[in-house]
Design a protein around this motif. Structure first.
Motif, short mmCIF file in Angstrom:
data_model
loop_
_atom_site.label_atom_id
_atom_site.label_comp_id
_atom_site.label_asym_id
_atom_site.label_seq_id
_atom_site.Cartn_x
_atom_site.Cartn_y
_atom_site.Cartn_z
N PHE A 111 0.71 -1.15 0.45
CA PHE A 111 0.10 -0.06 -0.14
C PHE A 111 0.71 1.55 -0.02
CE2 PHE A 111 -1.39 -3.25 3.02
CZ PHE A 111 -2.78 -3.79 2.13
N PRO A 112 1.40 1.42 -1.15
CA PRO A 112 2.74 2.27 -1.43
C PRO A 112 2.05 4.36 -0.98
CG PRO A 112 2.03 1.78 -3.29
CD PRO A 112 1.46 0.50 -2.13
N ALA A 113 0.85 4.44 -0.69
CA ALA A 113 0.11 5.55 -0.89
C ALA A 113 0.99 6.42 0.25
CB ALA A 113 -0.99 5.73 -1.07
N THR A 114 1.31 7.40 0.15
CA THR A 114 1.40 8.43 1.31
C THR A 114 -0.35 8.57 2.06
OG1 THR A 114 3.44 9.63 0.74
CG2 THR A 114 1.91 11.02 2.26
N PHE A 115 -0.36 8.16 3.61
CA PHE A 115 -1.36 8.30 3.65
C PHE A 115 -1.36 9.67 5.14
CE2 PHE A 115 -1.56 4.24 3.01
CZ PHE A 115 -3.17 3.84 1.76
N THR A 116 -2.44 10.34 4.68
CA THR A 116 -2.52 11.87 6.32
C THR A 116 -3.63 11.68 6.80
OG1 THR A 116 -3.83 13.54 4.23
CG2 THR A 116 -1.45 13.02 4.32
N THR A 117 -4.70 10.82 6.52
CA THR A 117 -5.56 11.28 7.36
C THR A 117 -7.31 10.01 7.70
OG1 THR A 117 -7.34 12.98 6.17
CG2 THR A 117 -5.95 14.54 7.71
N ALA A 118 -7.67 10.03 8.79
CA ALA A 118 -8.20 9.45 8.39
C ALA A 118 -9.56 9.20 9.49
CB ALA A 118 -7.34 7.59 8.82
N ARG A 119 -10.83 9.21 8.99
CA ARG A 119 -12.07 8.90 10.23
C ARG A 119 -12.77 7.35 9.53
NH1 ARG A 119 -11.45 12.99 7.42
NH2 ARG A 119 -12.68 12.70 5.75
N GLY A 120 -13.23 6.90 10.76
CA GLY A 120 -13.47 5.82 10.75
C GLY A 120 -13.12 4.77 10.18
N SER A 121 -13.83 4.06 9.01
CA SER A 121 -13.42 3.53 8.59
C SER A 121 -13.08 3.31 7.09
CB SER A 121 -14.08 1.95 8.82
OG SER A 121 -14.54 1.43 9.29
N GLU A 122 -12.57 4.65 7.10
CA GLU A 122 -12.10 5.08 6.04
C GLU A 122 -10.66 6.03 5.90
OE1 GLU A 122 -15.89 6.77 3.75
OE2 GLU A 122 -15.73 7.69 5.39
N ILE A 123 -9.71 6.28 5.16
CA ILE A 123 -8.20 6.73 5.06
C ILE A 123 -7.68 7.38 3.77
CG2 ILE A 123 -7.49 3.70 4.33
CD1 ILE A 123 -4.87 5.14 6.44
N PHE A 124 -7.58 8.51 3.92
CA PHE A 124 -7.46 9.51 3.16
C PHE A 124 -5.55 9.88 2.94
CE2 PHE A 124 -11.19 9.92 5.25
CZ PHE A 124 -12.27 9.72 3.58
N THR A 125 -5.41 9.94 0.92
CA THR A 125 -4.01 10.72 1.27
C THR A 125 -3.70 11.47 1.07
OG1 THR A 125 -4.70 10.10 -1.26
CG2 THR A 125 -4.58 7.86 -0.61
N GLN A 126 -2.39 12.50 0.48
CA GLN A 126 -1.98 13.19 1.06
C GLN A 126 -2.36 14.34 -0.62
OE1 GLN A 126 2.90 13.61 -0.79
NE2 GLN A 126 2.66 14.19 1.61
N ASP A 127 -2.96 13.35 -1.81
CA ASP A 127 -3.03 14.42 -3.06
C ASP A 127 -5.01 13.53 -2.76
OD1 ASP A 127 -3.73 11.16 -3.40
OD2 ASP A 127 -2.94 11.74 -5.75
N GLY A 128 -5.66 13.03 -1.55
CA GLY A 128 -7.07 13.57 -1.70
C GLY A 128 -7.35 11.93 -2.16
N GLY A 129 -6.80 10.80 -2.00
CA GLY A 129 -7.45 9.43 -2.37
C GLY A 129 -8.20 9.10 -1.29
N ARG A 130 -9.75 8.45 -1.36
CA ARG A 130 -9.74 8.02 -0.50
C ARG A 130 -10.24 6.47 -0.18
NH1 ARG A 130 -15.19 5.32 -1.48
NH2 ARG A 130 -16.67 5.58 0.68
N TYR A 131 -9.98 5.70 0.70
CA TYR A 131 -9.80 4.15 0.94
C TYR A 131 -10.67 3.71 1.83
CZ TYR A 131 -5.79 3.90 -2.49
OH TYR A 131 -4.50 4.32 -3.39
N ILE A 132 -11.35 2.57 1.73
CA ILE A 132 -12.07 1.95 2.46
C ILE A 132 -10.35 1.16 3.66
CG2 ILE A 132 -13.52 0.71 3.23
CD1 ILE A 132 -15.02 1.21 0.94
N ASP A 133 -10.78 1.50 4.94
CA ASP A 133 -9.96 0.11 5.74
C ASP A 133 -10.08 -0.90 5.87
OD1 ASP A 133 -7.90 -0.56 7.24
OD2 ASP A 133 -7.82 1.13 8.39
N PHE A 134 -10.70 -2.06 4.63
CA PHE A 134 -10.54 -3.48 6.06
C PHE A 134 -9.35 -3.88 6.83
CE2 PHE A 134 -14.23 -4.69 2.96
CZ PHE A 134 -14.86 -3.82 3.10
N LEU A 135 -8.48 -3.09 7.08
CA LEU A 135 -6.81 -3.97 7.99
C LEU A 135 -7.31 -3.23 9.78
CD1 LEU A 135 -4.55 -5.33 8.07
CD2 LEU A 135 -3.39 -3.36 6.97
N ALA A 136 -7.95 -1.58 8.96
CA ALA A 136 -7.76 -1.30 11.16
C ALA A 136 -6.54 -1.71 11.57
CB ALA A 136 -8.66 -1.84 11.90
N GLY A 137 -5.16 -0.99 11.29
CA GLY A 137 -4.51 -1.13 11.95
C GLY A 137 -4.09 -3.11 12.62
#
Length: 433
Positions: free
Chosen positions: A26-52
């Motif tokens: 998962f090579p993107a640069t992540f910057t913010t996260a809320r609930g089960s969504e995590i967002f990248t430096q350039d505004g990309g959105r991912y659903i997080d099914f790993l949760a740390g």
């Protein structure tokens, strides 16, 4: 919108150790996260099914935990206290006693270990050997208990054991987990026969240790009958019973502890990952009071107990475990996971469902296919990982708070990724002919 944007510089290649792993998939640069969504430096959105890796059972940045932590920090609350008494520790222990232990009829001392799960495991096996004056510990095939040397000796995976670099991984006997020798083999009978045989070469055990659901080992879920059988064998041989509930605990199985339904009474229980509720480092060992024979500082560490984690863990317990409504919601969502994994299993010859609760997955038969599915899912905006001896299991570890509509959206991505991966394999096979 998703992003595979590489970092602007090669600072990671240049300075970070080659031991890094998740960032390779998962090579993107992540910057913010809320609930089960995590967002990248350039505004990309991912659903997080790993949760740390099950460290964020209550999702990213739970607002109530965040507010409590901000209030604590803003008021110059204690940040580091060794094992001093603090108001934050007191509040956590009271909440844990009132909401977790007493309702379940449990009486454990809570030992604050170093902040990682492997440290809690190290403490458990040290104490078992101290109490019993024996060395041997019985662990199981496909187990994962940590990466420090004592915990690694309990771990089954050859690749992870290889990290020891030839160092001694001794004083452990590995026995077959339930189902490890095929569905028609009673591994309890095998284990008992080996331990009853004075010429088996197995030293009297200090303890048995197992995960009720093997997280890294491929989501092998022990039945209640098997767990009760291991407890019976342990008692028969005057050995202690240690449950590793680091990944499967804190609600992941549908109850706070993953062994509750079996009705067993472990002598020790290791906890970490989602214990803090907020992703902060925090690990602990639960110990039956009569076994708490430590002398002061016999197992310690500069970061034993994390005061900030006490703050968020207390909120997590009070918010989610004051009654059984949260556990029921997890059980309902578990049925949704099963339904969706069954749909994907229908697409793959020989695929098998694994795990239970919100710790489920699908054995797709090969690590290559599982990795391809996860890679395609990432390209489409879903973070999901593999597990198992050959990485053959696609594993859901999303937050227990993930809304049902987001679960459905994520599984829609996973179905598309599976369909494409299968089509590519078929196309490659035809071309090869």
């Amino acid at each position: 919108m998703t992003s595979n944007m590489e970092p602007e510089t090669n600072i990671y290649e240049r300075r970070e150790s080659d031991a890094r792993s998740y960032c390779r998939a998962f090579p993107a640069t992540f910057t913010t996260a809320r609930g089960s969504e995590i967002f990248t430096q350039d505004g990309g959105r991912y659903i997080d099914f790993l949760a740390g890796c099950s460290s964020l059972n209550y999702g990213h940045n739970d607002p109530d935990m965040k507010a409590a932590l901000i209030d604590h920090i803003s008021a110059d609350g204690i940040a580091h206290a060794l094992d001093f008494h603090t108001d934050a520790k007191e509040a956590f222990l009271k909440a844990y006693e009132d909401k977790i232990l007493k309702p379940r009829g449990l009486d454990y001392k809570v030992m604050m270990t170093g902040p990682t799960g492997t440290n809690a495991v190290e403490a458990a096996i040290k104490l078992a050997r101290k109490v019993t004056e024996r060395r041997n510990v019985i662990a199981f095939t496909n187990a994962f208990h940590g990466m420090t040397m004592g915990a690694l000796a309990l771990t089954g995976n050859a690749g992870k054991r290889g990290g020891a670099g030839g160092g001694s991984l001794a004083d452990v006997t590995h026995m077959p987990f339930e189902g490890a020798m095929g569905d028609d083999v009673d591994t309890l009978q095998f284990i008992e026969a080996m331990l009853d045989n004075p010429s088996s070469g197995i030293d009297a055990p200090a303890a048995f240790i197992f995960e009720p659901i093997q997280g890294e080992g491929g989501l092998n879920a022990a039945s209640n009958e098997w767990m009760r059988g291991i407890e019976r064998i342990a008692r028969k041989h005057d050995a202690l019973l240690i449950i590793d509930d680091i990944q499967a605990g804190c609600g992941r199985s549908g109850s706070f502890f993953s062994w509750e339904a079996a009705g067993i009474k472990p002598d020790m229980v290791t906890q970490a990952k989602s214990l803090s509720g907020y992703g902060l480092p925090f690990a602990a060992l639960l110990i039956r009071p009569e076994l708490d024979v430590w002398k002061p500082a016999e197992h310690n560490g500069t970061f034993r107990g994390n005061t900030h984690a006490f703050v968020t863990a207390r909120v997590a317990i009070e918010k989610f475990w004051s009654d059984d409504s949260f556990a029921k919601s997890v059980q309902d969502k578990a049925e949704l996971l099963t339904e969706n994994f069954q749909q994907i299993a229908g697409m793959i010859d020989g695929a098998k469902l694994k795990g239970r609760g919100m710790m489920q997955g699908i054995d797709v038969g090969s690590g290559e296919l599982a990795s391809e599915i996860c890679a395609r899912a990432y390209d489409k905006g879903l973070i999901i990982e593999t597990s198992g001896a050959e990485d053959e299991v696609v594993k859901f570890l999303g937050a227990l708070t993930t809304p049902e509509e987001l679960i459905r959206e994520g599984f829609g991505i996973l179905r598309d990724a599976t369909r494409e991966a299968l089509a590519e394999r078929k196309s490659t096979s035809i071309a090869a002919e």
